[in-house]
Design a protein around this motif. Sequence first.
Motif, PDB file in Angstrom:
ATOM      1  N   LEU A  22       0.837  -1.215   0.000  1.00  0.00           N
ATOM      2  CA  LEU A  22       0.000   0.000   0.000  1.00  0.00           C
ATOM      3  C   LEU A  22       0.869   1.261   0.000  1.00  0.00           C
ATOM      4  CD1 LEU A  22      -2.931   1.123   0.228  1.00  0.00           C
ATOM      5  CD2 LEU A  22      -2.624   1.089   2.701  1.00  0.00           C
ATOM      6  N   GLY A  23       1.996   1.200   0.716  1.00  0.00           N
ATOM      7  CA  GLY A  23       2.921   2.340   0.735  1.00  0.00           C
ATOM      8  C   GLY A  23       3.466   2.629  -0.663  1.00  0.00           C
ATOM      9  N   VAL A  24       3.827   1.560  -1.384  1.00  0.00           N
ATOM     10  CA  VAL A  24       4.353   1.723  -2.750  1.00  0.00           C
ATOM     11  C   VAL A  24       3.265   2.316  -3.655  1.00  0.00           C
ATOM     12  CG1 VAL A  24       5.276   0.474  -4.744  1.00  0.00           C
ATOM     13  CG2 VAL A  24       6.024  -0.150  -2.441  1.00  0.00           C
ATOM     14  N   LEU A  25       2.040   1.806  -3.513  1.00  0.00           N
ATOM     15  CA  LEU A  25       0.918   2.307  -4.340  1.00  0.00           C
ATOM     16  C   LEU A  25       0.625   3.774  -4.019  1.00  0.00           C
ATOM     17  CD1 LEU A  25      -1.471  -0.795  -4.071  1.00  0.00           C
ATOM     18  CD2 LEU A  25       0.029  -0.182  -5.986  1.00  0.00           C
ATOM     19  N   THR A  26       0.732   4.115  -2.719  1.00  0.00           N
ATOM     20  CA  THR A  26       0.471   5.499  -2.292  1.00  0.00           C
ATOM     21  C   THR A  26       1.492   6.442  -2.907  1.00  0.00           C
ATOM     22  OG1 THR A  26      -0.527   4.755  -0.236  1.00  0.00           O
ATOM     23  CG2 THR A  26       0.347   7.000  -0.246  1.00  0.00           C
ATOM     24  N   GLU A  27       2.760   6.024  -2.898  1.00  0.00           N
ATOM     25  CA  GLU A  27       3.816   6.871  -3.467  1.00  0.00           C
ATOM     26  C   GLU A  27       3.538   7.107  -4.959  1.00  0.00           C
ATOM     27  OE1 GLU A  27       7.784   5.598  -2.535  1.00  0.00           O
ATOM     28  OE2 GLU A  27       8.677   7.063  -3.881  1.00  0.00           O
ATOM     29  N   THR A  28       3.162   6.049  -5.663  1.00  0.00           N
ATOM     30  CA  THR A  28       2.880   6.161  -7.101  1.00  0.00           C
ATOM     31  C   THR A  28       1.687   7.092  -7.336  1.00  0.00           C
ATOM     32  OG1 THR A  28       3.664   3.911  -7.392  1.00  0.00           O
ATOM     33  CG2 THR A  28       2.317   4.793  -9.180  1.00  0.00           C
ATOM     34  N   ALA A  33      -0.213   8.230  18.522  1.00  0.00           N
ATOM     35  CA  ALA A  33      -0.968   8.700  17.359  1.00  0.00           C
ATOM     36  C   ALA A  33      -0.199   9.830  16.671  1.00  0.00           C
ATOM     37  CB  ALA A  33      -2.337   9.204  17.791  1.00  0.00           C
ATOM     38  N   PRO A  34      -0.266   9.914  15.320  1.00  0.00           N
ATOM     39  CA  PRO A  34      -0.857   8.929  14.421  1.00  0.00           C
ATOM     40  C   PRO A  34      -0.082   7.604  14.514  1.00  0.00           C
ATOM     41  CG  PRO A  34      -0.267  10.957  13.229  1.00  0.00           C
ATOM     42  CD  PRO A  34       0.342  11.038  14.583  1.00  0.00           C
ATOM     43  N   SER A  35      -0.701   6.533  14.045  1.00  0.00           N
ATOM     44  CA  SER A  35      -0.049   5.223  14.101  1.00  0.00           C
ATOM     45  C   SER A  35       1.234   5.228  13.269  1.00  0.00           C
ATOM     46  CB  SER A  35      -1.005   4.165  13.543  1.00  0.00           C
ATOM     47  OG  SER A  35      -1.194   4.364  12.154  1.00  0.00           O
ATOM     48  N   GLY A  36       2.101   4.265  13.564  1.00  0.00           N
ATOM     49  CA  GLY A  36       3.327   4.117  12.771  1.00  0.00           C
ATOM     50  C   GLY A  36       2.991   3.886  11.301  1.00  0.00           C
ATOM     51  N   THR A  37       1.921   3.158  11.066  1.00  0.00           N
ATOM     52  CA  THR A  37       1.515   2.886   9.678  1.00  0.00           C
ATOM     53  C   THR A  37       1.043   4.155   8.984  1.00  0.00           C
ATOM     54  OG1 THR A  37       0.774   0.736  10.460  1.00  0.00           O
ATOM     55  CG2 THR A  37       0.039   1.402   8.264  1.00  0.00           C
ATOM     56  N   ALA A  38       0.254   4.973   9.699  1.00  0.00           N
ATOM     57  CA  ALA A  38      -0.236   6.226   9.102  1.00  0.00           C
ATOM     58  C   ALA A  38       0.963   7.098   8.711  1.00  0.00           C
ATOM     59  CB  ALA A  38      -1.146   6.958  10.083  1.00  0.00           C
ATOM     60  N   LEU A  39       1.988   7.112   9.573  1.00  0.00           N
ATOM     61  CA  LEU A  39       3.184   7.918   9.264  1.00  0.00           C
ATOM     62  C   LEU A  39       3.958   7.324   8.088  1.00  0.00           C
ATOM     63  CD1 LEU A  39       4.247   8.764  12.916  1.00  0.00           C
ATOM     64  CD2 LEU A  39       3.272  10.338  11.212  1.00  0.00           C
ATOM     65  N   LEU A  40       4.003   5.991   8.035  1.00  0.00           N
ATOM     66  CA  LEU A  40       4.652   5.312   6.896  1.00  0.00           C
ATOM     67  C   LEU A  40       3.950   5.721   5.595  1.00  0.00           C
ATOM     68  CD1 LEU A  40       5.358   1.448   6.874  1.00  0.00           C
ATOM     69  CD2 LEU A  40       4.230   2.538   4.961  1.00  0.00           C
ATOM     70  N   ALA A  80       3.482   9.196   0.675  1.00  0.00           N
ATOM     71  CA  ALA A  80       2.799  10.236  -0.117  1.00  0.00           C
ATOM     72  C   ALA A  80       3.720  11.437  -0.306  1.00  0.00           C
ATOM     73  CB  ALA A  80       1.509  10.654   0.585  1.00  0.00           C
ATOM     74  N   ALA A  81       4.396  11.830   0.765  1.00  0.00           N
ATOM     75  CA  ALA A  81       5.305  12.982   0.685  1.00  0.00           C
ATOM     76  C   ALA A  81       6.441  12.684  -0.289  1.00  0.00           C
ATOM     77  CB  ALA A  81       5.854  13.301   2.074  1.00  0.00           C
ATOM     78  N   SER A  82       6.949  11.457  -0.218  1.00  0.00           N
ATOM     79  CA  SER A  82       8.039  11.072  -1.109  1.00  0.00           C
ATOM     80  C   SER A  82       7.570  11.094  -2.573  1.00  0.00           C
ATOM     81  CB  SER A  82       8.523   9.704  -0.654  1.00  0.00           C
ATOM     82  OG  SER A  82       9.256   9.077  -1.625  1.00  0.00           O
ATOM     83  N   GLY A  83       6.354  10.639  -2.830  1.00  0.00           N
ATOM     84  CA  GLY A  83       5.792  10.691  -4.197  1.00  0.00           C
ATOM     85  C   GLY A  83       5.710  12.118  -4.701  1.00  0.00           C
ATOM     86  N   ARG A  84       5.473  13.053  -3.791  1.00  0.00           N
ATOM     87  CA  ARG A  84       5.357  14.464  -4.186  1.00  0.00           C
ATOM     88  C   ARG A  84       6.690  15.208  -4.104  1.00  0.00           C
ATOM     89  NH1 ARG A  84      -0.478  16.636  -2.088  1.00  0.00           N
ATOM     90  NH2 ARG A  84      -1.619  15.661  -3.798  1.00  0.00           N
ATOM     91  N   GLY A  85       7.714  14.489  -3.625  1.00  0.00           N
ATOM     92  CA  GLY A  85       9.038  15.110  -3.541  1.00  0.00           C
ATOM     93  C   GLY A  85       9.122  16.182  -2.466  1.00  0.00           C
ATOM     94  N   VAL A  86       8.346  16.029  -1.376  1.00  0.00           N
ATOM     95  CA  VAL A  86       8.394  17.014  -0.284  1.00  0.00           C
ATOM     96  C   VAL A  86       8.654  16.296   1.045  1.00  0.00           C
ATOM     97  CG1 VAL A  86       6.789  18.587  -1.451  1.00  0.00           C
ATOM     98  CG2 VAL A  86       5.877  16.897   0.164  1.00  0.00           C
ATOM     99  N   SER A  87       8.957  17.101   2.090  1.00  0.00           N
ATOM    100  CA  SER A  87       9.165  16.486   3.402  1.00  0.00           C
ATOM    101  C   SER A  87       7.821  16.433   4.148  1.00  0.00           C
ATOM    102  CB  SER A  87      10.211  17.294   4.181  1.00  0.00           C
ATOM    103  OG  SER A  87       9.688  17.769   5.388  1.00  0.00           O
TER     104      SER A  87
END
Length: 272
Positions: free
Chosen positions: A136-142, A167-174, A179-186
């Motif tokens: 899901l993380g890979v799909l989110t980045e794409t 909170a947020p969960s470790g997964t939510a942060l992952l 998503a941030a990485s897909g957009r090239g931002v921090s």
Amino acid sequence: MSGNAMKLVVVGAAGRMGQTLIRTIHAIEGAEVFAAVEREGSPFVGRDAGELAGLGPIGVAITDKPLEAFVAGEGVLDFTAPAATIEFAGLAAQARIVHVIGTTGCSAEDEEKIKAAARHARIMKSGNMSLGVNLLGVLTETAARALGPDDWDIEVLEMHHKHKVDAPSGTALLLGNAAASGRGVSLAENSVRVRDGHTGPRPLGTIGFATLRGGSVIGEHSVVIAGEGETVTLSHSATDRTIFARGAVKAALWARDKKPGLYSMLDVLGLN
Ligand SMILES: NC(=O)C1=CN([C@@H]2O[C@H](COP(=O)(O)OP(=O)(O)OC[C@H]3O[C@@H](n4cnc5c(N)ncnc54)[C@H](OP(=O)(O)O)[C@@H]3O)[C@@H](O)[C@H]2O)C=CC1
Ligand SMILES: O=C(O)C1=N[C@H](C(=O)O)C[C@H](O)C1
């Protein structure tokens, strides 16, 4: 059990994940429950770890001496709490073994200490050890790369059981980081973790988080990407903690012949 089974130490053995790990390792051919650890003063010290996990006795008494267990073992599976995890990372570095960290809620300072321990230990740390969430993380980045911030807003939603303390969960942060990485931002500079009162309109390009807690929910996560007239939702439901335990054992076996360093579940799964 095979003669070459990896000797695994479960810390936090009496916890929700600790008990799941004991049952999962016991069922896997290439791994053994070598030791089980709880904190000094815990009422579970001295109890048989298998009995506590509902397997019946397995001949492993819960101890409060982690270093002794680490020195004789090969890998530590750690789903405890940040302060305990930092201590265990130091001990894993002393013992030069594998440390699989599932603990969430670590601060930036904690992360630095883990990085330092990884100079000597082989550390694999992830906010979620399941195959599904890492995919899901890979799909989110794409998706975040394709659906730009001018027209699409990203929100990460999560729900967990009422006992969860971070909170947020470790997964939510992952997922937020993906998503941030897909957009090239921090993520740190673009996230909205809380909303309350007169917040004004949504700032362009932010990644929002919403946290729900209740009952016995194991883990629900959604990434909602909302545009004008359409919404894309990517989601994952965990219905059994075994998915995290299986991932943790896989990570330990993967790290067995690796060099010291800090690895992620994406490295283990070949999704990096
Ligand atoms: N990455 C992933 O895939 C997943 C991560 N998690 C994370 O794992 C962590 C644990 O979750 P969960 O099992 O539900 O929590 P629990 O509270 O059920 O279990 C934690 C256990 O760790 C023990 N513990 C705490 N400090 C120490 C210490 N110093 N020495 C030995 N044992 C210690 C606790 O003992 P005591 O009660 O005495 O404090 C408890 O038995 C959380 O951070 C959670 O978010 C959970 C599931 C999946
Ligand atoms: O505390 C939990 O239970 C879980 N924690 C992890 C997280 O913080 O994302 C993983 C999973 O969702 C269960």
